[in-house]
Enzyme design. Structure first.
Site, PDB file in Angstrom:
ATOM      1  N   ASP A  10       0.867  -1.184   0.000  1.00 27.88           N
ATOM      2  CA  ASP A  10       0.000   0.000   0.000  1.00 27.88           C
ATOM      3  C   ASP A  10       0.899   1.229   0.000  1.00 27.88           C
ATOM      4  OD1 ASP A  10      -2.267   1.655   0.281  1.00 27.88           O
ATOM      5  OD2 ASP A  10      -1.955   1.773   2.445  1.00 27.88           O
ATOM      6  N   SER A  11       0.289   2.388  -0.233  1.00 24.47           N
ATOM      7  CA  SER A  11       1.045   3.637  -0.198  1.00 24.47           C
ATOM      8  C   SER A  11       1.536   3.948   1.212  1.00 24.47           C
ATOM      9  CB  SER A  11       0.153   4.775  -0.698  1.00 24.47           C
ATOM     10  OG  SER A  11      -1.025   4.842   0.080  1.00 24.47           O
ATOM     11  N   GLY A  43      -2.838   9.142  -3.681  1.00 20.26           N
ATOM     12  CA  GLY A  43      -4.142   9.626  -4.167  1.00 20.26           C
ATOM     13  C   GLY A  43      -4.101  10.896  -4.995  1.00 20.26           C
ATOM     14  N   CYS A  74      -3.685  -1.044  -2.063  1.00 21.04           N
ATOM     15  CA  CYS A  74      -3.989   0.369  -2.266  1.00 21.04           C
ATOM     16  C   CYS A  74      -5.007   0.527  -3.397  1.00 21.04           C
ATOM     17  CB  CYS A  74      -2.695   1.095  -2.614  1.00 21.04           C
ATOM     18  SG  CYS A  74      -2.926   2.835  -2.985  1.00 21.04           S
ATOM     19  N   ASN A  75      -6.074   1.247  -3.120  1.00 19.98           N
ATOM     20  CA  ASN A  75      -7.115   1.453  -4.140  1.00 19.98           C
ATOM     21  C   ASN A  75      -6.599   2.280  -5.316  1.00 19.98           C
ATOM     22  OD1 ASN A  75     -10.156   0.767  -3.011  1.00 19.98           O
ATOM     23  ND2 ASN A  75      -8.647   1.078  -1.408  1.00 19.98           N
ATOM     24  N   THR A  76      -5.824   3.325  -5.010  1.00 23.40           N
ATOM     25  CA  THR A  76      -5.321   4.195  -6.081  1.00 23.40           C
ATOM     26  C   THR A  76      -4.397   3.396  -6.997  1.00 23.40           C
ATOM     27  OG1 THR A  76      -5.389   5.994  -4.459  1.00 23.40           O
ATOM     28  CG2 THR A  76      -4.235   6.423  -6.522  1.00 23.40           C
ATOM     29  N   GLU A 153      -5.078   9.750   9.309  1.00 25.60           N
ATOM     30  CA  GLU A 153      -3.655   9.739   9.685  1.00 25.60           C
ATOM     31  C   GLU A 153      -3.439  10.462  11.017  1.00 25.60           C
ATOM     32  OE1 GLU A 153      -0.508   9.153   7.376  1.00 25.60           O
ATOM     33  OE2 GLU A 153      -1.848   7.544   6.747  1.00 25.60           O
ATOM     34  N   CYS A 185     -11.052   3.170  -0.361  1.00 27.32           N
ATOM     35  CA  CYS A 185      -9.739   3.665   0.076  1.00 27.32           C
ATOM     36  C   CYS A 185      -9.353   2.924   1.348  1.00 27.32           C
ATOM     37  CB  CYS A 185      -9.815   5.166   0.356  1.00 27.32           C
ATOM     38  SG  CYS A 185      -8.309   5.852   1.059  1.00 27.32           S
ATOM     39  N   HIS A 187      -7.951   3.816   3.971  1.00 26.01           N
ATOM     40  CA  HIS A 187      -8.113   4.523   5.245  1.00 26.01           C
ATOM     41  C   HIS A 187      -9.561   4.601   5.726  1.00 26.01           C
ATOM     42  CE1 HIS A 187      -4.035   5.612   4.432  1.00 26.01           C
ATOM     43  NE2 HIS A 187      -3.953   6.433   5.464  1.00 26.01           N
TER      44      HIS A 187
HETATM   45  N1  DGL Z   1      -3.822   3.877   0.040  1.00 27.94           N
HETATM   46  C1  DGL Z   1      -4.531   4.930  -0.645  1.00 27.94           C
HETATM   47  C2  DGL Z   1      -5.776   4.319  -1.314  1.00 27.94           C
HETATM   48  O1  DGL Z   1      -6.307   3.310  -0.896  1.00 27.94           O
HETATM   49  C3  DGL Z   1      -4.925   6.056   0.274  1.00 27.94           C
HETATM   50  C4  DGL Z   1      -3.786   6.902   0.741  1.00 27.94           C
HETATM   51  C5  DGL Z   1      -3.051   7.610  -0.367  1.00 27.94           C
HETATM   52  O2  DGL Z   1      -3.580   8.583  -0.947  1.00 27.94           O
HETATM   53  O3  DGL Z   1      -1.957   7.164  -0.699  1.00 27.94           O
HETATM   54  O4  DGL Z   1      -6.241   4.867  -2.279  1.00 27.94           O
END
Ligand code: DGL
Length: 267
Positions: A10-11, A43, A74-76, A153, A185, A187
């Site tokens: 993930d990011s 993101g 990570c969704n992005t 965060e 996402c 988070h």
């Molecule tokens: N992990 C990112 C997501 O799921 C969220 C945090 C980011 O913007 O990196 O899209």
């Protein structure tokens, strides 16, 4: 092959919500997590950058960890990089969007589905495409919620400020009479209570982590690479901030015993 670990990235540390779901679904698997804490957020970054980062992380997983498959938590990154990198490596690479879309289609009764995510995820239309692929008549209403990641965060998952922000972002979706809302996402599951309070009891909240874990289980089965070992996890990050321990605990729900910082740019 079966004895090799599963790579999850993930990011940042939000992907630990996916690790938690995988540990529950597949307790015998060895997991290796990488959180790109030096380069978060993804993101707001361009697709080219997201794709480059994904390639580096998967190369690290292959070269140093000998993983048998990868989960893009990570969704992005799932939205922009998954299709590109899938064909570049000879192992299964799974994302969170298809499982999330599947869970949403299963949950909806009126076919009106809301999706929230980062600016990048929403701009990609990846959820809209995945949901319509499964349910062509679905009406999908998307909304980017860029303030949610910094709120989580900072540990501000409830209270008047967070509630006001959630209310503002969800306004067009509740107006559109959605009955299902996808938390697109890593988070957002931490905001679930506040989101549910604002959206109302009738809106079903879909968190893709559990469905992602089930999808991984099915894939290991199909490829005949499920392990009956003793579990265990290794954790890597690209930066170790002072807040690391507190944040990791929040996302994973337990303490991380050992974490190693690596220089990901070299891969
Ligand atoms: N992990 C990112 C997501 O799921 C969220 C945090 C980011 O913007 O990196 O899209």
């Amino acid at each position: 092959m079966r004895h090799r670990p599963i790579g999850i990235f993930d990011s940042g540390l939000g992907g630990l919500t996916v690790v938690k779901a995988i540990q529950k679904e597949l307790p015998r698997e060895k997991l290796v997590y990488f959180g790109d804490t030096a380069r978060i957020p993804y993101g707001t970054k361009s697709p080219d950058t997201i794709i480059r980062y994904a390639r580096q992380i998967i190369r690290f997983f292959r070269k140093e960890q000998n993983v048998k498959c990868v989960v893009v938590a990570c969704n992005t990154s799932s939205a922009w990089a998954l299709e590109k990198v899938r064909g570049e490596f000879p192992i299964p690479i799974l994302g969170v969007i298809e499982p999330g879309a599947y869970a949403a289609v299963e949950a909806t009764r009126n076919g009106r589905i809301g999706v929230i995510g980062t600016e990048g995820t929403i701009a990609s239309c990846a959820y809209v495409k995945a949901i319509r692929h499964l349910m062509p008549k679905a009406k999908v209403f998307s909304k980017a919620c860029p303030l949610f990641v910094p709120l989580v965060e900072e540990g501000k998952t409830s209270g008047p400020v967070t509630e006001a922000v959630v209310r503002e972002y969800l306004k067009p979706l509740t107006k559109a009479k959605i009955d299902t809302l996808v938390l697109g996402c890593t988070h957002y599951p931490l905001l679930k209570r506040t989101i549910s309070k604002v959206a109302g009891k009738r809106v079903r909240i879909v968190d893709s982590a559990e469905e992602t874990a089930r999808n991984l289980h099915r894939n290991l089965d199909i490829h005949g690479i499920e392990l009956s070992g003793h579990g265990g996890g290794k954790y890597y990050v690209s930066d170790l901030s002072r807040k690391f321990k507190e944040q990791a605990q929040r996302f994973l729900g337990k303490h991380i015993p050992k974490v190693e910082k690596i220089f990901i740019e070299k891969y």
